[in-house]
Design an enzyme around this catalytic site. Structure first.
Site, PDB file in Angstrom:
ATOM      1  N   THR A  13       0.919  -1.163  -0.101  1.00  0.00           N
ATOM      2  CA  THR A  13       0.128   0.027   0.012  1.00  0.00           C
ATOM      3  C   THR A  13       0.830   1.205  -0.046  1.00  0.00           C
ATOM      4  OG1 THR A  13      -0.108  -0.295   2.313  1.00  0.00           O
ATOM      5  CG2 THR A  13      -1.956  -1.093   1.155  1.00  0.00           C
ATOM      6  N   GLY A  14       2.254   1.129   0.243  1.00  0.00           N
ATOM      7  CA  GLY A  14       2.997   2.237   0.253  1.00  0.00           C
ATOM      8  C   GLY A  14       3.475   2.830  -1.270  1.00  0.00           C
ATOM      9  N   SER A  42      -3.734  -1.063   6.800  1.00  0.00           N
ATOM     10  CA  SER A  42      -4.079  -1.234   5.778  1.00  0.00           C
ATOM     11  C   SER A  42      -4.704  -2.677   5.150  1.00  0.00           C
ATOM     12  CB  SER A  42      -3.579  -0.491   4.650  1.00  0.00           C
ATOM     13  OG  SER A  42      -2.270  -1.002   4.606  1.00  0.00           O
ATOM     14  N   CYS A 130      17.559   4.642  -3.852  1.00  0.00           N
ATOM     15  CA  CYS A 130      17.394   5.384  -5.018  1.00  0.00           C
ATOM     16  C   CYS A 130      18.152   6.267  -5.613  1.00  0.00           C
ATOM     17  CB  CYS A 130      15.985   6.220  -4.698  1.00  0.00           C
ATOM     18  SG  CYS A 130      15.969   7.242  -3.238  1.00  0.00           S
ATOM     19  N   GLY A 161      10.252  10.052  -2.104  1.00  0.00           N
ATOM     20  CA  GLY A 161      11.359   9.204  -1.347  1.00  0.00           C
ATOM     21  C   GLY A 161      11.008   8.694  -0.104  1.00  0.00           C
ATOM     22  N   ARG A 236      16.676  17.505   0.189  1.00  0.00           N
ATOM     23  CA  ARG A 236      15.232  17.158  -0.004  1.00  0.00           C
ATOM     24  C   ARG A 236      14.647  18.661  -0.574  1.00  0.00           C
ATOM     25  NH1 ARG A 236      13.677  12.503  -0.504  1.00  0.00           N
ATOM     26  NH2 ARG A 236      14.123  11.741   1.721  1.00  0.00           N
ATOM     27  N   HIS A 243      14.258  12.273  -8.773  1.00  0.00           N
ATOM     28  CA  HIS A 243      15.243  12.967  -8.033  1.00  0.00           C
ATOM     29  C   HIS A 243      16.393  13.431  -8.988  1.00  0.00           C
ATOM     30  CE1 HIS A 243      13.955  11.131  -4.579  1.00  0.00           C
ATOM     31  NE2 HIS A 243      14.907  10.104  -4.175  1.00  0.00           N
TER      32      HIS A 243
HETATM   33  P1  A2P Z   1       0.212   0.484   5.669  1.00  0.00           P
HETATM   34  O1  A2P Z   1      -0.505   0.724   4.658  1.00  0.00           O
HETATM   35  O2  A2P Z   1      -0.309  -0.616   6.374  1.00  0.00           O
HETATM   36  O3  A2P Z   1       0.690   1.410   6.823  1.00  0.00           O
HETATM   37  P2  A2P Z   1       5.310   4.399   2.612  1.00  0.00           P
HETATM   38  O4  A2P Z   1       6.815   4.406   2.549  1.00  0.00           O
HETATM   39  O5  A2P Z   1       4.991   4.906   1.086  1.00  0.00           O
HETATM   40  O6  A2P Z   1       5.003   5.194   3.706  1.00  0.00           O
HETATM   41  O7  A2P Z   1       4.598   3.036   2.763  1.00  0.00           O
HETATM   42  C1  A2P Z   1       5.167   2.040   3.608  1.00  0.00           C
HETATM   43  C2  A2P Z   1       4.485   0.646   3.356  1.00  0.00           C
HETATM   44  O8  A2P Z   1       5.034  -0.217   4.390  1.00  0.00           O
HETATM   45  C3  A2P Z   1       2.752   0.698   3.411  1.00  0.00           C
HETATM   46  O9  A2P Z   1       2.340  -0.209   2.664  1.00  0.00           O
HETATM   47  C4  A2P Z   1       2.836   0.319   4.896  1.00  0.00           C
HETATM   48  O10 A2P Z   1       1.522  -0.458   5.034  1.00  0.00           O
HETATM   49  C5  A2P Z   1       4.035  -0.880   5.151  1.00  0.00           C
HETATM   50  N1  A2P Z   1       4.583  -1.123   6.524  1.00  0.00           N
HETATM   51  C6  A2P Z   1       5.176  -0.279   7.072  1.00  0.00           C
HETATM   52  N2  A2P Z   1       5.306  -0.774   8.348  1.00  0.00           N
HETATM   53  C7  A2P Z   1       4.869  -1.983   8.452  1.00  0.00           C
HETATM   54  C8  A2P Z   1       4.915  -3.259   9.163  1.00  0.00           C
HETATM   55  N3  A2P Z   1       5.639  -3.303  10.381  1.00  0.00           N
HETATM   56  N4  A2P Z   1       4.423  -4.495   8.845  1.00  0.00           N
HETATM   57  C9  A2P Z   1       3.762  -4.363   7.430  1.00  0.00           C
HETATM   58  N5  A2P Z   1       3.928  -3.273   6.772  1.00  0.00           N
HETATM   59  C10 A2P Z   1       4.458  -2.234   7.116  1.00  0.00           C
END
Ligand code: A2P
Length: 337
Positions: A13-14, A42, A130, A161, A236, A243
């Protein structure tokens, strides 16, 4: 070569994980079953993949049974906990976090530069930082011809990033500032809208930031040359995607700008955009959504004997992260699974 493989995306989801899913689909990666993983925040939501909505599941120890390749982009602490578990359960992990990059047992791979390193993997392959990826894609072909002795790099890195929350922060602060309202800072220690922050990741005792140290150490590991001297300043900037980097190199053999242009115009993954007379040079807004590393402003640095300056731009979420990871998975599939 296997005809289909089961793939997990941890952190789906990130910003990077989501792009990994899109790239797996757009490049026709032969995914059998796709498992999307995230945190409790999520889990239960859905993401589109090949005209279907796939449910996001909770990342846990049991997540990797029957998975062949796991792409991780859920942060270093999730990688430290779950990547070894995934590898022990028999799948190969391509990890986008910094957790294992400098581990001598873990290959650190940019497919255009050191694809052979994949052969050494013991279950985990690291995807580089990156800003390092785009720089080595452009510099390795020059290093092969003229041997780079020293690199001086300053980066202009977009907020994507840092993740989705940083994109929101830039947009919210921009709106607030235009409305003459106070800009709220939650992600960065200072306002990023209409500003530049010479601070990416944490500060080290030597005055460098960890991002700068990553660029220095990872470049040597990927280029397989510890003798290259490197200094970096990472900044940044209020750009959403892409970048940019100002890179100065000193080479052992003399190399002229037209020779650099010629080498790079044939280099894999590189596109030379260098026609200043017509205002043509790489721009973040043009690199966004593209796969190539764009190089321009190639010119001789007359302040040293063998010096070249250039401007290197790439989509940090694609080549800087998700695309590079999927390219590694493609090589794994083709040669090693
Ligand atoms: P979630 O959507 O549940 O927070 P970004 O770098 O864009 O913020 O995204 C980080 C990604 O890593 C998201 O999908 C987030 O899920 C996931 N994430 C972060 N910490 C964890 C964790 N401890 N366990 C599983 N997924 C994680």
């Amino acid at each position: 070569m296997r005809s289909r493989v089961n793939v997990a995306v941890a952190g789906a989801t990130g910003a990077v994980g989501n792009e990994m899913v899109k790239i797996l689909e757009s490049r026709g990666f032969p995914v059998g079953h796709l498992k999307l993983l995230a945190s409790t925040r999520s889990a239960g939501t859905v993401l589109p993949f090949r005209q279907k909505n796939e449910r996001v599941e909770l990342l846990e120890e049991e997540s990797f049974k029957d998975i062949d390749i796991a792409l991780f982009s859920a942060g270093a602490s999730a990688s430290k906990t779950y990547a070894p578990i995934a590898a022990a359960s028999g799948c190969v992990v391509v990890d986008n976090s910094s957790a294992f990059r400098m581990d001598p047992q873990v290959p650190l791979v940019v497919p255009e530069v050191n694809p052979h390193a994949i052969a050494q993997h013991k279950g985990i392959i690291a995807n580089p930082n990156c800003s390092t990826i785009q720089m080595v894609v452009a510099l390795k072909p020059i290093h092969d011809v003229a041997r780079i002795k020293r690199i001086v790099v300053s980066t202009y890195q977009s907020v994507s990033g840092t993740g989705k929350k940083a994109i929101d922060e830039l947009l919210n602060q921009t709106r607030a500032t235009l409305d003459s309202e106070p800009a709220e800072c939650k992600v960065y220690p200072h306002q990023i809208a209409f500003n530049c922050l010479p601070h990416i990741d944490v500060f080290m005792d030597n005055g460098y930031t960890k991002e700068e140290i990553k660029m220095i150490n990872e470049t040597k590991k990927i280029m397989e040359d510890d003798s290259i001297k490197i200094t970096a300043t990472t900044v940044r900037v209020p750009v959403i995607l892409g970048h940019s980097e100002s890179v100065n190199i000193e080479t052992e053999q003399k190399i002229l700008p037209h020779e650099v242009r010629e080498i790079l115009s044939k280099a894999p993954g590189v596109k030379v955009v260098d026609d200043p007379g017509h205002f043509q040079y790489p721009l973040a807004i043009h690199a966004a959504g593209r796969d190539e590393v764009f190089v321009g402003r190639i010119r001789e640095d007359p302040s040293i004997e063998n010096g070249i300056d250039m401007w290197i731009v790439s989509d940090n979420i694609r080549k800087g992260a998700a695309l590079n990871a999927v390219q590694i998975a493609e090589i794994l599939l083709e040669k090693y699974l």
